[in-house]
Design a protein around this motif. Structure first.
Motif, mmCIF file in Angstrom:
data_model
loop_
_atom_site.group_PDB
_atom_site.id
_atom_site.type_symbol
_atom_site.label_atom_id
_atom_site.label_comp_id
_atom_site.label_asym_id
_atom_site.label_seq_id
_atom_site.Cartn_x
_atom_site.Cartn_y
_atom_site.Cartn_z
ATOM 1 N N THR A 388 0.864 -1.178 0.029
ATOM 2 C CA THR A 388 0.002 0.031 -0.163
ATOM 3 C C THR A 388 0.747 1.299 0.051
ATOM 4 O OG1 THR A 388 -1.789 -1.232 1.179
ATOM 5 C CG2 THR A 388 -1.726 1.079 1.211
ATOM 6 N N LYS A 389 1.801 1.211 0.809
ATOM 7 C CA LYS A 389 2.904 2.442 0.786
ATOM 8 C C LYS A 389 3.497 2.463 -0.488
ATOM 9 C CE LYS A 389 6.378 4.456 3.651
ATOM 10 N NZ LYS A 389 7.324 4.994 2.656
ATOM 11 N N ARG A 391 2.219 1.923 -3.368
ATOM 12 C CA ARG A 391 1.292 2.571 -4.285
ATOM 13 C C ARG A 391 1.081 3.812 -4.088
ATOM 14 N NH1 ARG A 391 -2.707 -0.488 -3.056
ATOM 15 N NH2 ARG A 391 -3.763 1.229 -1.621
ATOM 16 N N ASP A 392 1.082 4.292 -2.923
ATOM 17 C CA ASP A 392 0.928 5.590 -2.437
ATOM 18 C C ASP A 392 2.074 6.603 -2.656
ATOM 19 O OD1 ASP A 392 -1.380 4.959 -1.098
ATOM 20 O OD2 ASP A 392 -0.756 4.776 0.723
ATOM 21 N N ASP A 393 3.370 5.926 -2.602
ATOM 22 C CA ASP A 393 4.378 6.630 -3.235
ATOM 23 C C ASP A 393 4.627 6.733 -4.595
ATOM 24 O OD1 ASP A 393 5.311 7.060 -0.639
ATOM 25 O OD2 ASP A 393 7.071 5.439 -0.475
ATOM 26 N N ASN A 395 2.081 6.870 -6.553
ATOM 27 C CA ASN A 395 0.884 7.962 -6.688
ATOM 28 C C ASN A 395 1.501 9.359 -6.481
ATOM 29 O OD1 ASN A 395 -0.642 6.140 -7.776
ATOM 30 N ND2 ASN A 395 -1.712 5.943 -5.672
ATOM 31 N N ASN A 396 2.219 9.510 -5.257
ATOM 32 C CA ASN A 396 2.884 10.886 -4.958
ATOM 33 C C ASN A 396 4.350 10.910 -5.865
ATOM 34 O OD1 ASN A 396 0.845 11.698 -3.366
ATOM 35 N ND2 ASN A 396 1.950 10.148 -1.759
#
Length: 744
Positions: A388-389, A391-393, A395-396
């Motif tokens: 999840t982290k 995927r978040d990174d 996206n950022n």
């Protein structure tokens, strides 16, 4: 020394050992093919130098030919004649080109009045045209010109040979040969032999580092040395030399031990041997360093890496692609530092001190980069446990943000394309400015023109749009602060103008919402007041007459009268409470309809029949207009009967005495329209929608017996049937229109 300091020193030593060990393994990849294939005489370096010597030997000794003899062997083919003839196009093209070359010069001579120059140029032009014409008329004429060109190339070839002869002589001091032509018995050698000497007295393992048979070496060499690798390549000379009869040569070539130690061939041999020994020693030492680091790892020096956990929050704020680039840069410089380490061992250095300093610096750099890379990999490895982290990174990341930024820039396509055009113009102007500067600045007028005609108007347009945008933003800020103010002027059809129109719509919606909120608060207050009044009136009567019934020695006639009043008021209270619950239920939509095919004419007649006695006793004159045939609708008959009942009840309560009441049923296309019209005895307010509110009556003095819920319940029932119930007032004329879908 405390344990913490020992761990740090242990970690440093561990990193140095690993860096040194990995540099040795890395050196196998970079230098293994050079030092692990065998001795020097199997290396590419030796083979390349031997190739050079043989190429020179072929040209200078074995296949040497006098310049004049080589010129005699020049040949010209038909293909060469045709190529030379058509080199600059057909005859017409070549004559035209010559004419254009001389026209300007002759014209200038004529204008200057230089008759001699004019004649000379014209003569030269005519000679060239005649020569070109002869090319197309005579093969022999072309052949002579080609031979002359080839002779010139042969002259150049022999001039270049003289430049390289010294290098051949120098190589001959180290490379000794004794070759014999089997066919003629002619001997070629650079050995100094007397009559009693044999070539074996010199070409042997005792006097030579290495001996090779000439037949093995003479393979597919070009005579002039692999196209300029060793000697200047000359296609004319190469062709003539190749056309000679192959010579069957036998003999040996070897590297002499008696050559000077400073000769390049001997120095290469010695350096290679030293380098090979250093490489093997370096490889063994690096392997020992890796083994030692393995045993040292049992003391857990890697635990020191835990002290870098405090860097994790800072590292986590770095965009993902920047982290990837940082890791790649770390790996690049790590490999570079390992290359520098291996060079100190692989290549022999005369300055040992300088080499040692460079080795220490490279080793420290490699260990530092290795630790830094290890920390990065450790932080990145956490993604394995937390997708999840990751995927978040992602996206950022900068790339994803840039992608979304571009998409957002084109959400309103006009703005996106305007930005694209503006940036394109800025880029072109910048490139034009750079080009002008590179050309010396002579085209500054062009830049001024482009700036004045293109850039300045665009700049003014941008400033005007920026001013309009600021104005829109200012109005938006005031709207957010609660100051509704006036509408923003909408100019044009741009995206900013559309935004201004949307803000105006939002402002009007907020304004209307405030008005509706104030109205809602007022109606809520009236509702509470009306509910209190309408419920308290019968309840007060019930309490009062209940107390009177408690009076002792109450006359039977009075008791019966009180009980009758209690019964009437209780029923009144029940009607009020039932209507309130039903209105609330209707408004919430929490009611089920039992729809069926119903004749609306018959349903209206039933409702009128229910009020027949009241209508007969009233002074109202009822006029009912209905079609002769049945009018069907898919409705809940019981609920719709309640609508008719409430509307007829309102007419009985609020219609002016001695007036006519009109009720009609009409069919219009696929709908049924029912109208109820009467003259009101009370003056109605301006806002007709308030009549649909609960406990709202046309009788503001509230002297009538109605609950004030009739119209609210009727409208809710019609809405549930997906119909409409509307009120119209023209003076004292009160009209209710009900529209429902008709079925056949």
């Amino acid at each position: 020394m405390d344990i913490k300091s020992k761990s740090k020193y242990l970690f440093v030593i561990w990193m140095l050992l690993i860096a040194f060990g990995f540099s040795g393994l890395f050196s196998v990849l970079t230098n293994g093919s050079r030092f692990m294939q065998g001795d020097y005489f199997e290396s590419d370096e030796y083979n390349s130098q031997m190739d050079q010597f043989i190429a020179m030997l072929n040209v200078y000794e074995l296949y040497k030919m006098p310049k004049e003899e080589m010129k005699k062997q020049i040949t010209v083919t038909d293909e060469e004649i045709e190529e030379h003839r058509m080199r600059y196009g057909n005859l017409g093209d070549q004559i035209s080109n010559i004419g254009m070359q001389y026209n300007d010069q002759i014209h200038a001579a004529i204008e200057s009045g230089n008759k001699a120059a004019e004649n000379a140029l014209a003569k030269e032009r005519d000679e060239k045209i005649a020569d070109i014409t002869e090319n197309f008329n005579s093969d022999e004429h072309v052949r002579a010109k080609i031979v002359k060109e080839k002779e010139k190339k042969i002259d150049e070839f022999y001039q270049e040979l003289e430049k390289y002869r010294r290098e051949f002589t120098n190589l001959g001091e180290a490379y000794k040969y004794y070759l014999t032509d089997r066919a003629t018995g002619e001997v070629y050698t650079n050995l100094s032999l007397s009559k009693d000497d044999s070539e074996s007295d010199y070409l042997n393992k005792k006097d030579m580092y290495y001996l090779q048979d000439y037949a093995v070496l003479q393979k597919n060499y070009l005579f002039t040395g692999y196209k300029e690798n060793f000697l200047p390549y000359n296609d004319v000379a190469e062709t003539i030399l190749e056309n000679q009869k192959d010579r069957d040569m036998t003999g040996q070539i070897g590297l002499s031990k008696h050559a000077s130690e400073k000769h390049i061939a001997i120095m290469n041999y010695k350096d290679y041997q030293k380098g090979q020994k250093l490489f093997i020693g370096y490889l063994l030492t690096s392997m020992a360093a890796l083994i030692l680091s393995y045993f040292l790892a049992k003391r857990k020096p890697a635990a020191v890496l835990g002290s870098f956990e405090q860097l994790k929050p800072f590292y986590g704020r770095i965009p993902l692609e920047i982290r990837a680039v940082l890791l790649l840069v770390t790996v690049f410089f790590l490999l570079l530092s390992m290359t520098l380490i291996s060079e100190q061992f692989v290549y022999y250095h005369s300055n040992v001190f300088a080499s040692l300093i460079e080795l220490i610096i490279s080793l420290v750099a490699a260990a530092s980069l290795l630790a830094f890379g290890w920390i990065q990999l450790r932080f990145l490895s956490e993604y394995q446990r937390d997708w999840t982290k990751l995927r978040d990174d992602v996206n950022n990341s900068l790339l994803v943000k840039s992608y979304h930024a571009i998409l957002n820039a084109f959400l309103i396509k006009s703005i996106g394309f305007q930005l694209l055009v503006i940036l394109g113009i800025v880029f072109v102007m910048g490139m034009l400015f750079v080009a002008v500067l590179a050309a010396g600045g002579g085209e500054i007028i062009v830049i001024a023109f482009v700036f004045g005609v293109i850039s300045l108007p665009i700049f003014l347009i941008i400033m005007r749009k920026a001013g309009y945008l600021n104005k829109v933003l200012k109005h938006t800020e005031e709207l957010a602060a609660g100051n509704l103010g006036a509408d923003i002027p909408v100019k044009g059809k741009s995206a900013i103008a559309k935004h201004a129109a949307n803000i105006n719509n939002l402002r009007n919606a907020v304004k209307f919402s405030h008005k509706e909120q104030a109205k809602s608060e007022r109606l809520k207050t009236e509702l509470i007041t009306n509910v209190s009044h309408d419920l308290r009136t019968p309840l007060t009567s019930i309490i009062t007459y209940t107390e009177l019934l408690k009076t002792p020695d109450l006359a039977p006639e009075a008791r019966d009268s009180y009980i009758e009043i209690l019964d009437r008021k209780s029923k009144r209270l029940k009607v009020l409470i039932d209507d309130l619950f039903e209105a609330t239920k209707m408004a919430s939509g929490n009611i089920e309809l039992n729809k069926e095919k119903v004749d609306l004419n018959q349903l209206l007649q039933q409702a009128l029949a229910e009020h027949n006695e009241a209508l007969s006793q009233s002074s109202l004159q009822l006029r009912v207009s209905q079609p002769d045939q049945p009018v069907y609708a898919f409705v809940d008959g019981q609920k719709l009967w309640r609508v008719f009942d409430n509307l007829i009840g309102n007419i009985l309560k609020y219609a002016l005495e001695n007036t006519r009441v009109y009720i009609s049923v009409k069919e219009e296309q696929n709908q049924v329209v029912l109208t109820f019209k009467n003259i009101t005895k009370y003056e109605l307010g301006e806002d007709l929608n308030e009549l649909f509110e609960r406990f709202k009556r046309g009788d503001q003095s509230r002297h009538t017996e109605g609950s004030g819920l009739g119209l609210a319940i009727a409208k809710s029932i019609v809405d549930l049937h997906e119909g409409s119930l509307d009120i119209e007032v023209d003076g004292d004329l009160f009209k209710v229109t009900v529209i429902l879908d008709k079925i056949s």
